[in-house]
Enzyme design. Structure first.
Site, PDB file in Angstrom:
ATOM      1  N   CYS A  18       0.831  -1.202   0.000  1.00 17.94           N
ATOM      2  CA  CYS A  18       0.000   0.000   0.000  1.00 17.94           C
ATOM      3  C   CYS A  18       0.868   1.256   0.000  1.00 17.94           C
ATOM      4  O   CYS A  18       2.064   1.213   0.285  1.00 17.94           O
ATOM      5  CB  CYS A  18      -0.921  -0.023   1.220  1.00 17.94           C
ATOM      6  SG  CYS A  18      -2.375   1.025   1.036  1.00 17.94           S
ATOM      7  N   ASP A 139      -6.332  -3.204  11.039  1.00 21.23           N
ATOM      8  CA  ASP A 139      -5.203  -2.288  11.183  1.00 21.23           C
ATOM      9  C   ASP A 139      -5.165  -1.763  12.609  1.00 21.23           C
ATOM     10  O   ASP A 139      -6.157  -1.820  13.342  1.00 21.23           O
ATOM     11  CB  ASP A 139      -5.346  -1.131  10.189  1.00 21.23           C
ATOM     12  CG  ASP A 139      -4.039  -0.389   9.947  1.00 21.23           C
ATOM     13  OD1 ASP A 139      -3.005  -0.798  10.510  1.00 21.23           O
ATOM     14  OD2 ASP A 139      -4.059   0.599   9.188  1.00 21.23           O
TER      15      ASP A 139
END
Length: 221
Positions: A18, A139
């Site tokens: 990412c 996350d």
């Protein structure tokens, strides 16, 4: 979009890199073996990329990689606009997006991943249902931040989530790097892993050697 279905036992763990901001890093990640690339549309991020300006090189990337547009607190109209851009295969909602917005996106046929940023001590189970998708990303919670912090998720809670919700495709993010990702894979057994800061030379600039080491560590696990 490549189908993000839960891996059967023994299948390889998928890898998403990412915070891709430029074509060179995107191609480096693909060459290293990434299955998916994350493109951050949130202007508050150090890894922000203007997908309107980048649409040409994003659309020209090799076809066998999933290109994920990461949104933070985007409106429904904005999310639908990103989903319609050439080369965008999937969205990732990484803010406080509601279940209602997710349901609208699902009804419109737009594939997406719902990221959940929860404090380490909190029980995941109440948060993992009702998102109109089976594709969730876990996350770390850092006040005022939306990913890319390097903070680590509680792997024990993440492993419990994977065990308790076998029908979900759970991606593990948060504080992963080439040195710890193999252990994370062994302990959590996620469908996929997601890395941003752990493979960078600077925020928004990827390190090719670190990306290769990360992928090899996941494959070796």
């Amino acid at each position: 979009m490549q189908q993000l279905i839960r891996a059967k036992e023994g299948a390889r763990v998928r890898i998403k890199i990412c915070g891709i901001t430029n074509e060179r890093d995107a191609l480096g990640a693909i060459e290293a073996g990434a299955d998916a690339l994350g493109l951050n549309t949130w202007r508050g991020s150090k890894r922000w990329v203007d997908l309107e300006d980048a649409r040409e090189w994003v659309a020209a990337l090799p076809p066998f990689v999933t290109r994920v547009a990461l949104c933070v607190n985007e409106s429904l109209a904005g999310a639908q606009r990103y989903a319609s851009l050439p080369g965008v295969d999937c969205l990732q909602f990484h803010g406080e997006e509601s279940r209602e917005l997710c349901a609208e996106m699902a009804r419109a046929g737009h594939p997406f991943i719902r990221a959940l940023r929860l404090p380490e001590a909190r029980d995941w189970s109440a948060e993992l249902s009702g998102w109109s998708t089976r594709h969730l990303l876990l996350d770390a919670y850092v006040p005022g931040a939306y990913g890319g912090t390097g903070a680590r998720v509680d792997w024990g809670l993440a492993a419990q989530a994977v065990s308790d919700f076998p029908d979900l495709s759970i991606t593990l993010a948060g504080g992963l790097d080439p040195e710890n990702v193999a252990e994370a894979v062994r302990r959590v057994a996620p469908y996929a892993v997601d890395v941003a800061s752990g493979v960078e030379s600077a925020p928004g600039r990827k390190d090719v050697a670190k990306m290769r080491d990360f992928v090899q560590a996941v494959r070796g696990a």
